[in-house]
Design a protein around this motif. Structure first.
Motif, PDB file in Angstrom:
ATOM      1  N   THR A 154      39.136  66.034  90.644  1.00 11.08           N
ATOM      2  CA  THR A 154      38.913  65.639  89.255  1.00 11.08           C
ATOM      3  C   THR A 154      38.765  66.854  88.354  1.00 11.08           C
ATOM      4  N   PHE A 155      38.182  67.931  88.883  1.00  5.26           N
ATOM      5  CA  PHE A 155      38.064  69.152  88.083  1.00  5.26           C
ATOM      6  C   PHE A 155      39.417  69.837  87.942  1.00  5.26           C
ATOM      7  N   ALA A 156      40.187  69.901  89.026  1.00  7.74           N
ATOM      8  CA  ALA A 156      41.483  70.583  88.987  1.00  7.74           C
ATOM      9  C   ALA A 156      42.445  69.881  88.030  1.00  7.74           C
ATOM     10  N   VAL A 157      42.426  68.552  88.023  1.00  7.35           N
ATOM     11  CA  VAL A 157      43.282  67.811  87.097  1.00  7.35           C
ATOM     12  C   VAL A 157      42.946  68.189  85.659  1.00  7.35           C
ATOM     13  N   ALA A 169      48.891  64.228  90.803  1.00  6.89           N
ATOM     14  CA  ALA A 169      47.778  64.110  91.735  1.00  6.89           C
ATOM     15  C   ALA A 169      48.060  63.027  92.749  1.00  6.89           C
ATOM     16  N   THR A 170      47.533  63.215  93.963  1.00  6.96           N
ATOM     17  CA  THR A 170      47.584  62.166  94.974  1.00  6.96           C
ATOM     18  C   THR A 170      46.200  61.531  95.082  1.00  6.96           C
ATOM     19  N   ALA A 171      46.168  60.201  95.236  1.00  7.20           N
ATOM     20  CA  ALA A 171      44.903  59.478  95.343  1.00  7.20           C
ATOM     21  C   ALA A 171      45.185  58.037  95.708  1.00  7.20           C
ATOM     22  N   ARG A 172      44.152  57.350  96.157  1.00  5.17           N
ATOM     23  CA  ARG A 172      44.264  55.914  96.397  1.00  5.17           C
ATOM     24  C   ARG A 172      44.536  55.195  95.072  1.00  5.17           C
ATOM     25  N   ALA A 173      45.191  54.049  95.169  1.00  2.00           N
ATOM     26  CA  ALA A 173      45.642  53.343  93.975  1.00  2.00           C
ATOM     27  C   ALA A 173      44.506  53.019  93.012  1.00  2.00           C
ATOM     28  N   GLY A 174      43.322  52.709  93.536  1.00  8.62           N
ATOM     29  CA  GLY A 174      42.207  52.339  92.680  1.00  8.62           C
ATOM     30  C   GLY A 174      41.693  53.446  91.786  1.00  8.62           C
ATOM     31  N   LYS A 175      42.128  54.675  92.020  1.00  9.46           N
ATOM     32  CA  LYS A 175      41.653  55.816  91.241  1.00  9.46           C
ATOM     33  C   LYS A 175      42.682  56.288  90.205  1.00  9.46           C
ATOM     34  N   GLU A 181      43.372  59.237  82.782  1.00  8.30           N
ATOM     35  CA  GLU A 181      42.448  59.518  81.684  1.00  8.30           C
ATOM     36  C   GLU A 181      42.004  60.977  81.682  1.00  8.30           C
ATOM     37  N   LEU A 182      41.954  61.600  82.860  1.00  8.68           N
ATOM     38  CA  LEU A 182      41.536  63.003  82.961  1.00  8.68           C
ATOM     39  C   LEU A 182      42.679  63.973  82.669  1.00  8.68           C
ATOM     40  N   GLY A 183      43.919  63.463  82.605  1.00  6.29           N
ATOM     41  CA  GLY A 183      45.022  64.350  82.244  1.00  6.29           C
ATOM     42  C   GLY A 183      46.203  64.359  83.195  1.00  6.29           C
ATOM     43  N   ALA A 184      46.137  63.607  84.309  1.00  5.19           N
ATOM     44  CA  ALA A 184      47.280  63.557  85.220  1.00  5.19           C
ATOM     45  C   ALA A 184      48.390  62.710  84.605  1.00  5.19           C
ATOM     46  N   THR A 185      49.611  63.222  84.612  1.00  3.84           N
ATOM     47  CA  THR A 185      50.744  62.468  84.071  1.00  3.84           C
ATOM     48  C   THR A 185      51.390  61.589  85.133  1.00  3.84           C
ATOM     49  N   THR A 186      51.294  61.995  86.386  1.00  7.71           N
ATOM     50  CA  THR A 186      51.828  61.220  87.509  1.00  7.71           C
ATOM     51  C   THR A 186      50.778  61.174  88.607  1.00  7.71           C
ATOM     52  N   VAL A 187      50.470  59.981  89.100  1.00  5.62           N
ATOM     53  CA  VAL A 187      49.528  59.840  90.204  1.00  5.62           C
ATOM     54  C   VAL A 187      50.235  59.134  91.351  1.00  5.62           C
ATOM     55  N   ILE A 188      50.109  59.682  92.538  1.00  6.73           N
ATOM     56  CA  ILE A 188      50.868  59.244  93.707  1.00  6.73           C
ATOM     57  C   ILE A 188      49.906  58.610  94.706  1.00  6.73           C
ATOM     58  N   ASP A 189      50.208  57.398  95.140  1.00  5.21           N
ATOM     59  CA  ASP A 189      49.396  56.718  96.151  1.00  5.21           C
ATOM     60  C   ASP A 189      49.819  57.226  97.525  1.00  5.21           C
ATOM     61  N   TRP A 283      33.901  77.916  81.086  1.00  5.01           N
ATOM     62  CA  TRP A 283      32.765  77.357  80.344  1.00  5.01           C
ATOM     63  C   TRP A 283      33.122  76.991  78.897  1.00  5.01           C
ATOM     64  N   PRO A 284      33.936  77.791  78.191  1.00  5.09           N
ATOM     65  CA  PRO A 284      34.328  77.371  76.836  1.00  5.09           C
ATOM     66  C   PRO A 284      35.100  76.056  76.818  1.00  5.09           C
ATOM     67  N   LEU A 285      35.875  75.768  77.866  1.00  7.38           N
ATOM     68  CA  LEU A 285      36.616  74.510  77.936  1.00  7.38           C
ATOM     69  C   LEU A 285      35.667  73.335  78.139  1.00  7.38           C
ATOM     70  N   ILE A 286      34.550  73.571  78.849  1.00  9.25           N
ATOM     71  CA  ILE A 286      33.550  72.514  79.028  1.00  9.25           C
ATOM     72  C   ILE A 286      32.794  72.285  77.729  1.00  9.25           C
ATOM     73  N   VAL A 287      32.427  73.367  77.059  1.00  7.60           N
ATOM     74  CA  VAL A 287      31.708  73.242  75.786  1.00  7.60           C
ATOM     75  C   VAL A 287      32.562  72.507  74.754  1.00  7.60           C
ATOM     76  N   SER A 288      33.867  72.759  74.764  1.00  8.21           N
ATOM     77  CA  SER A 288      34.764  72.110  73.795  1.00  8.21           C
ATOM     78  C   SER A 288      35.038  70.645  74.118  1.00  8.21           C
ATOM     79  N   GLY A 289      34.711  70.224  75.348  1.00 17.29           N
ATOM     80  CA  GLY A 289      34.982  68.862  75.762  1.00 17.29           C
ATOM     81  C   GLY A 289      36.300  68.668  76.472  1.00 17.29           C
ATOM     82  N   ALA A 290      37.075  69.741  76.634  1.00 19.56           N
ATOM     83  CA  ALA A 290      38.358  69.634  77.333  1.00 19.56           C
ATOM     84  C   ALA A 290      38.155  69.316  78.811  1.00 19.56           C
ATOM     85  N   ILE A 291      37.032  69.755  79.369  1.00 21.70           N
ATOM     86  CA  ILE A 291      36.657  69.466  80.755  1.00 21.70           C
ATOM     87  C   ILE A 291      35.239  68.914  80.737  1.00 21.70           C
TER      88      ILE A 291
END
Length: 325
Positions: A154-157, A169-175, A181-189, A283-291
Protein backbone atom coordinates in the motif's frame (compact mmCIF):
# COMPACT_ATOMS: atom_id res chain seq x y z
CA UNK A 1 8.08 -2.56 31.73
CA UNK A 2 6.20 -5.17 29.72
CA UNK A 3 7.24 -6.61 26.38
CA UNK A 4 6.31 -9.46 24.06
CA UNK A 5 8.72 -12.32 24.65
CA UNK A 6 9.20 -15.51 22.63
CA UNK A 7 10.29 -18.11 25.21
CA UNK A 8 10.00 -20.91 22.63
CA UNK A 9 9.61 -20.32 18.87
CA UNK A 10 6.32 -21.49 17.39
CA UNK A 11 2.85 -20.36 16.41
CA UNK A 12 1.14 -17.12 17.47
CA UNK A 13 0.55 -18.46 20.98
CA UNK A 14 4.32 -18.47 21.50
CA UNK A 15 4.07 -14.70 22.08
CA UNK A 16 4.04 -13.84 25.79
CA UNK A 17 3.27 -10.37 27.25
CA UNK A 18 5.54 -10.34 30.30
CA UNK A 19 7.57 -8.17 32.67
CA UNK A 20 11.13 -7.42 31.53
CA UNK A 21 13.88 -4.97 32.43
CA UNK A 22 13.57 -1.39 31.23
CA UNK A 23 16.09 -0.20 28.63
CA UNK A 24 18.57 2.60 29.26
CA UNK A 25 19.92 4.80 26.48
CA UNK A 26 23.50 4.25 25.41
CA UNK A 27 25.63 6.93 23.78
CA UNK A 28 23.83 8.45 20.77
CA UNK A 29 20.60 6.65 21.71
CA UNK A 30 17.22 7.67 23.05
CA UNK A 31 14.57 5.67 24.88
CA UNK A 32 11.07 5.91 23.44
CA UNK A 33 7.96 5.43 25.57
CA UNK A 34 6.02 3.46 22.98
CA UNK A 35 2.43 4.24 22.10
CA UNK A 36 2.19 1.84 19.14
CA UNK A 37 4.14 -0.61 17.01
CA UNK A 38 3.19 -2.42 13.81
CA UNK A 39 3.26 -6.04 12.68
CA UNK A 40 5.63 -6.93 9.85
CA UNK A 41 6.24 -10.28 8.14
CA UNK A 42 9.70 -10.32 9.69
CA UNK A 43 8.06 -10.47 13.14
CA UNK A 44 6.24 -13.64 12.13
CA UNK A 45 9.51 -15.19 10.98
CA UNK A 46 11.22 -14.22 14.24
CA UNK A 47 8.38 -15.79 16.22
CA UNK A 48 8.86 -19.01 14.25
CA UNK A 49 12.60 -19.03 14.99
CA UNK A 50 13.69 -18.25 11.42
CA UNK A 51 14.78 -14.61 11.70
CA UNK A 52 16.80 -13.80 14.84
CA UNK A 53 17.55 -10.14 15.59
CA UNK A 54 20.98 -8.76 14.68
CA UNK A 55 23.72 -8.85 17.31
CA UNK A 56 23.14 -6.22 19.99
CA UNK A 57 19.49 -5.60 19.05
CA UNK A 58 16.55 -6.05 21.39
CA UNK A 59 15.39 -9.69 21.56
CA UNK A 60 11.74 -8.64 21.34
CA UNK A 61 9.99 -8.41 17.95
CA UNK A 62 8.91 -5.13 16.38
CA UNK A 63 10.74 -3.19 13.65
CA UNK A 64 9.05 0.19 14.04
CA UNK A 65 7.23 2.24 16.63
CA UNK A 66 5.78 5.61 17.52
CA UNK A 67 5.81 7.27 20.92
CA UNK A 68 7.38 9.97 23.03
CA UNK A 69 11.06 10.35 23.92
CA UNK A 70 11.47 9.38 27.57
CA UNK A 71 15.26 9.63 27.96
CA UNK A 72 18.22 10.90 25.94
CA UNK A 73 21.72 9.43 25.98
CA UNK A 74 25.03 11.25 25.79
CA UNK A 75 25.96 12.70 22.43
CA UNK A 76 22.39 13.09 21.20
CA UNK A 77 21.54 16.47 19.71
CA UNK A 78 18.40 17.74 18.03
CA UNK A 79 16.01 15.58 20.07
CA UNK A 80 14.57 16.17 23.55
CA UNK A 81 12.55 14.42 26.23
CA UNK A 82 8.80 14.66 25.63
CA UNK A 83 9.10 14.97 21.84
CA UNK A 84 6.73 12.77 19.77
CA UNK A 85 8.63 10.60 17.30
CA UNK A 86 8.46 7.46 15.22
CA UNK A 87 11.44 5.21 14.61
CA UNK A 88 12.96 2.45 12.51
CA UNK A 89 14.07 -0.35 14.85
CA UNK A 90 16.23 -3.46 14.67
CA UNK A 91 13.86 -5.02 17.21
CA UNK A 92 12.04 -4.21 20.42
CA UNK A 93 8.91 -2.48 19.13
CA UNK A 94 6.57 -4.92 20.89
CA UNK A 95 7.18 -3.32 24.25
CA UNK A 96 6.39 -0.34 26.45
CA UNK A 97 9.86 1.15 25.90
CA UNK A 98 12.73 0.72 23.47
CA UNK A 99 16.25 2.15 23.08
CA UNK A 100 17.07 3.25 19.53
CA UNK A 101 19.95 5.10 17.83
CA UNK A 102 19.04 8.75 17.35
CA UNK A 103 19.87 8.43 13.65
CA UNK A 104 16.84 6.17 13.22
CA UNK A 105 14.33 8.67 14.60
CA UNK A 106 11.79 10.53 12.49
CA UNK A 107 9.45 13.33 13.49
CA UNK A 108 5.75 12.53 13.38
CA UNK A 109 4.58 14.08 10.10
CA UNK A 110 2.20 17.01 10.43
CA UNK A 111 -1.38 15.82 10.09
CA UNK A 112 -0.63 12.24 11.15
CA UNK A 113 -1.87 10.92 14.48
CA UNK A 114 0.89 9.65 16.80
CA UNK A 115 -0.39 6.06 16.87
CA UNK A 116 -0.85 5.95 13.10
CA UNK A 117 2.75 7.13 12.67
CA UNK A 118 3.82 3.65 13.82
CA UNK A 119 2.68 2.38 10.42
CA UNK A 120 5.27 4.45 8.54
CA UNK A 121 8.98 3.94 9.37
CA UNK A 122 9.59 0.37 8.20
CA UNK A 123 7.55 0.60 5.00
CA UNK A 124 8.80 4.08 4.12
CA UNK A 125 12.45 3.11 4.59
CA UNK A 126 12.06 -0.22 2.78
CA UNK A 127 10.15 1.14 -0.20
CA UNK A 128 12.16 4.33 -0.66
CA UNK A 129 15.56 2.61 -0.34
CA UNK A 130 14.60 -0.02 -2.91
CA UNK A 131 12.25 1.67 -5.36
CA UNK A 132 13.87 5.12 -5.42
CA UNK A 133 17.48 4.83 -4.30
CA UNK A 134 18.29 1.38 -5.72
CA UNK A 135 15.91 0.92 -8.66
CA UNK A 136 15.78 4.66 -9.56
CA UNK A 137 12.09 4.73 -10.44
CA UNK A 138 11.32 7.85 -12.47
CA UNK A 139 8.27 9.77 -13.60
CA UNK A 140 6.67 8.19 -16.64
CA UNK A 141 7.99 4.70 -15.84
CA UNK A 142 5.90 1.69 -14.81
CA UNK A 143 6.13 0.12 -11.35
CA UNK A 144 4.74 -3.36 -10.60
CA UNK A 145 4.13 -4.00 -6.90
CA UNK A 146 3.56 -7.55 -5.72
CA UNK A 147 1.45 -7.96 -2.60
CA UNK A 148 -0.26 -4.64 -3.15
CA UNK A 149 -2.58 -5.00 -0.16
CA UNK A 150 0.25 -5.45 2.36
CA UNK A 151 1.82 -2.68 4.40
CA UNK A 152 4.74 -2.53 1.97
CA UNK A 153 2.40 -2.75 -1.01
CA UNK A 154 0.00 0.00 0.00
CA UNK A 155 2.91 2.35 0.64
CA UNK A 156 4.72 1.45 -2.60
CA UNK A 157 1.58 2.05 -4.66
CA UNK A 158 1.19 5.52 -3.16
CA UNK A 159 4.87 6.45 -3.51
CA UNK A 160 5.01 5.27 -7.12
CA UNK A 161 1.93 7.31 -8.00
CA UNK A 162 3.29 10.37 -6.15
CA UNK A 163 6.50 10.14 -8.19
CA UNK A 164 4.57 10.19 -11.45
CA UNK A 165 4.90 6.50 -12.31
CA UNK A 166 2.17 4.25 -13.67
CA UNK A 167 1.52 1.70 -10.91
CA UNK A 168 0.41 -1.90 -11.35
CA UNK A 169 -0.24 -4.15 -8.35
CA UNK A 170 -1.06 -7.77 -7.64
CA UNK A 171 -3.62 -8.58 -4.93
CA UNK A 172 -6.69 -10.61 -4.12
CA UNK A 173 -9.83 -9.38 -5.85
CA UNK A 174 -11.35 -7.97 -2.66
CA UNK A 175 -8.54 -5.42 -2.36
CA UNK A 176 -8.64 -4.05 -5.91
CA UNK A 177 -10.93 -1.07 -5.39
CA UNK A 178 -8.92 0.23 -2.44
CA UNK A 179 -5.67 -0.12 -4.38
CA UNK A 180 -7.10 1.92 -7.22
CA UNK A 181 -8.03 4.58 -4.67
CA UNK A 182 -4.37 4.64 -3.58
CA UNK A 183 -3.15 5.22 -7.14
CA UNK A 184 -2.85 1.84 -8.89
CA UNK A 185 -4.08 2.04 -12.49
CA UNK A 186 -4.12 -1.74 -13.01
CA UNK A 187 -4.68 -4.36 -10.31
CA UNK A 188 -4.07 -8.03 -11.07
CA UNK A 189 -5.76 -10.90 -9.22
CA UNK A 190 -2.81 -13.22 -8.74
CA UNK A 191 -5.14 -16.09 -7.79
CA UNK A 192 -6.67 -16.27 -11.26
CA UNK A 193 -4.59 -14.12 -13.62
CA UNK A 194 -1.11 -14.49 -15.07
CA UNK A 195 0.64 -11.34 -13.89
CA UNK A 196 3.11 -11.47 -16.79
CA UNK A 197 0.33 -11.42 -19.37
CA UNK A 198 -1.56 -8.75 -17.44
CA UNK A 199 1.54 -6.58 -17.13
CA UNK A 200 2.30 -6.84 -20.83
CA UNK A 201 -1.30 -6.02 -21.71
CA UNK A 202 -1.30 -2.97 -19.45
CA UNK A 203 1.96 -1.65 -20.91
CA UNK A 204 1.35 -2.36 -24.61
CA UNK A 205 3.93 -5.13 -24.50
CA UNK A 206 6.74 -3.08 -22.91
CA UNK A 207 6.72 -4.61 -19.43
CA UNK A 208 7.44 -2.99 -16.07
CA UNK A 209 10.45 -0.74 -15.59
CA UNK A 210 10.65 -1.60 -11.88
CA UNK A 211 9.23 -4.60 -10.00
CA UNK A 212 9.09 -4.67 -6.21
CA UNK A 213 8.77 -8.31 -5.17
CA UNK A 214 7.98 -9.83 -1.76
CA UNK A 215 7.48 -13.36 -3.10
CA UNK A 216 10.98 -14.43 -4.12
CA UNK A 217 11.94 -17.76 -5.66
CA UNK A 218 8.67 -18.90 -7.20
CA UNK A 219 8.23 -15.57 -9.02
CA UNK A 220 11.82 -15.11 -10.23
CA UNK A 221 11.48 -16.35 -13.80
CA UNK A 222 8.10 -14.70 -14.37
CA UNK A 223 9.33 -11.43 -12.91
CA UNK A 224 12.15 -11.33 -15.46
CA UNK A 225 9.62 -12.08 -18.20
CA UNK A 226 7.50 -9.14 -16.99
CA UNK A 227 10.40 -6.64 -17.06
CA UNK A 228 10.81 -4.02 -19.73
CA UNK A 229 14.08 -3.51 -21.55
CA UNK A 230 16.42 -1.97 -18.99
CA UNK A 231 14.07 -3.04 -16.22
CA UNK A 232 15.04 -3.46 -12.57
CA UNK A 233 13.74 -6.24 -10.33
CA UNK A 234 14.18 -5.76 -6.58
CA UNK A 235 13.43 -8.73 -4.31
CA UNK A 236 12.73 -7.90 -0.66
CA UNK A 237 10.92 -11.04 0.53
CA UNK A 238 10.89 -14.80 0.18
CA UNK A 239 7.27 -15.78 0.83
CA UNK A 240 7.51 -17.98 -2.28
CA UNK A 241 10.80 -19.61 -1.32
CA UNK A 242 14.54 -18.94 -1.38
CA UNK A 243 15.36 -20.55 -4.72
CA UNK A 244 14.27 -19.95 -8.29
CA UNK A 245 15.60 -20.48 -11.80
CA UNK A 246 17.08 -17.45 -13.52
CA UNK A 247 17.36 -17.37 -17.32
CA UNK A 248 20.47 -15.25 -17.82
CA UNK A 249 19.81 -15.12 -21.54
CA UNK A 250 16.47 -13.43 -20.94
CA UNK A 251 18.10 -11.02 -18.51
CA UNK A 252 20.87 -10.19 -20.99
CA UNK A 253 18.43 -9.70 -23.85
CA UNK A 254 16.53 -7.13 -21.80
CA UNK A 255 19.68 -5.52 -20.38
CA UNK A 256 17.86 -5.86 -17.06
CA UNK A 257 19.06 -6.26 -13.49
CA UNK A 258 18.07 -8.21 -10.38
CA UNK A 259 18.84 -7.06 -6.84
CA UNK A 260 17.91 -8.42 -3.43
CA UNK A 261 18.10 -6.44 -0.21
CA UNK A 262 17.32 -6.58 3.51
CA UNK A 263 16.94 -3.62 5.85
CA UNK A 264 17.12 -5.04 9.37
CA UNK A 265 20.68 -6.35 9.12
CA UNK A 266 22.22 -3.13 7.77
CA UNK A 267 24.70 -1.25 9.97
CA UNK A 268 23.34 1.69 11.96
CA UNK A 269 25.12 4.20 9.70
CA UNK A 270 23.37 2.82 6.61
CA UNK A 271 20.00 2.87 8.34
CA UNK A 272 20.59 6.46 9.43
CA UNK A 273 21.38 7.44 5.82
CA UNK A 274 18.14 5.81 4.63
CA UNK A 275 16.17 7.56 7.39
CA UNK A 276 17.64 10.91 6.31
CA UNK A 277 16.61 10.26 2.72
CA UNK A 278 13.10 9.32 3.78
CA UNK A 279 12.79 12.45 5.90
CA UNK A 280 13.96 14.65 3.03
CA UNK A 281 12.07 13.04 0.14
CA UNK A 282 9.11 11.08 1.54
CA UNK A 283 7.98 13.02 4.62
CA UNK A 284 6.95 16.07 2.52
CA UNK A 285 4.70 13.78 0.44
CA UNK A 286 3.01 12.58 3.65
CA UNK A 287 2.58 16.12 4.95
CA UNK A 288 1.03 17.16 1.62
CA UNK A 289 -1.42 14.24 1.73
CA UNK A 290 -0.02 12.51 -1.36
CA UNK A 291 0.82 9.52 0.87
CA UNK A 292 -1.04 8.47 3.99
CA UNK A 293 -0.60 5.65 6.50
CA UNK A 294 -2.95 2.78 5.68
CA UNK A 295 -4.09 1.02 8.87
CA UNK A 296 -6.23 -2.09 8.77
CA UNK A 297 -6.90 -2.19 12.53
CA UNK A 298 -5.47 -1.53 15.98
CA UNK A 299 -5.14 -4.12 18.72
CA UNK A 300 -3.71 -3.89 22.24
CA UNK A 301 -0.10 -5.06 22.42
CA UNK A 302 -1.12 -7.93 24.73
CA UNK A 303 -3.16 -9.33 21.81
CA UNK A 304 -0.13 -9.66 19.53
CA UNK A 305 -0.97 -13.33 18.87
CA UNK A 306 -4.30 -12.29 17.34
CA UNK A 307 -2.53 -9.67 15.22
CA UNK A 308 -0.08 -12.29 13.93
CA UNK A 309 -2.95 -14.58 12.92
CA UNK A 310 -4.54 -11.75 10.95
CA UNK A 311 -1.31 -10.95 9.08
CA UNK A 312 -0.61 -14.63 8.41
CA UNK A 313 -4.07 -14.98 6.87
CA UNK A 314 -3.38 -12.18 4.39
CA UNK A 315 -6.87 -10.81 4.99
CA UNK A 316 -5.64 -7.40 6.16
CA UNK A 317 -5.19 -4.28 4.04
CA UNK A 318 -2.26 -2.10 5.07
CA UNK A 319 -0.77 -2.28 8.54
CA UNK A 320 -1.99 -3.96 11.73
CA UNK A 321 -1.00 -1.83 14.71
CA UNK A 322 -0.30 -2.87 18.31
CA UNK A 323 -1.07 -0.16 20.86
CA UNK A 324 0.17 0.50 24.38
CA UNK A 325 -2.16 2.22 26.85
Amino acid sequence: MKAIMIPTPGGPDALLWADVSEPTPGPDEVVIDIRASAVNRADLLQRQGHYPPPAGASPYPGLECAGVIGAVGTGVTGWSVGEPVCALLSGGGYAEQVAVPAGQLLPVPAGVELIEAAALPEVACTVWSNVVRLARLGAGETLLVHGGGSGIGTFAVQLGAALGATVLATARAGKHDRLRELGATTVIDYTGQDFVEATMAATDGRGADVILDIVGGSYLGRNVAALATGGRLVVIGMQGGRRGELDLGALLAKRASVAATALRSRPAAEKAAIVRGVREEVWPLIVSGAIRPVVDRRLPMARAAEAHRIVESGAHFGKVLLTVD
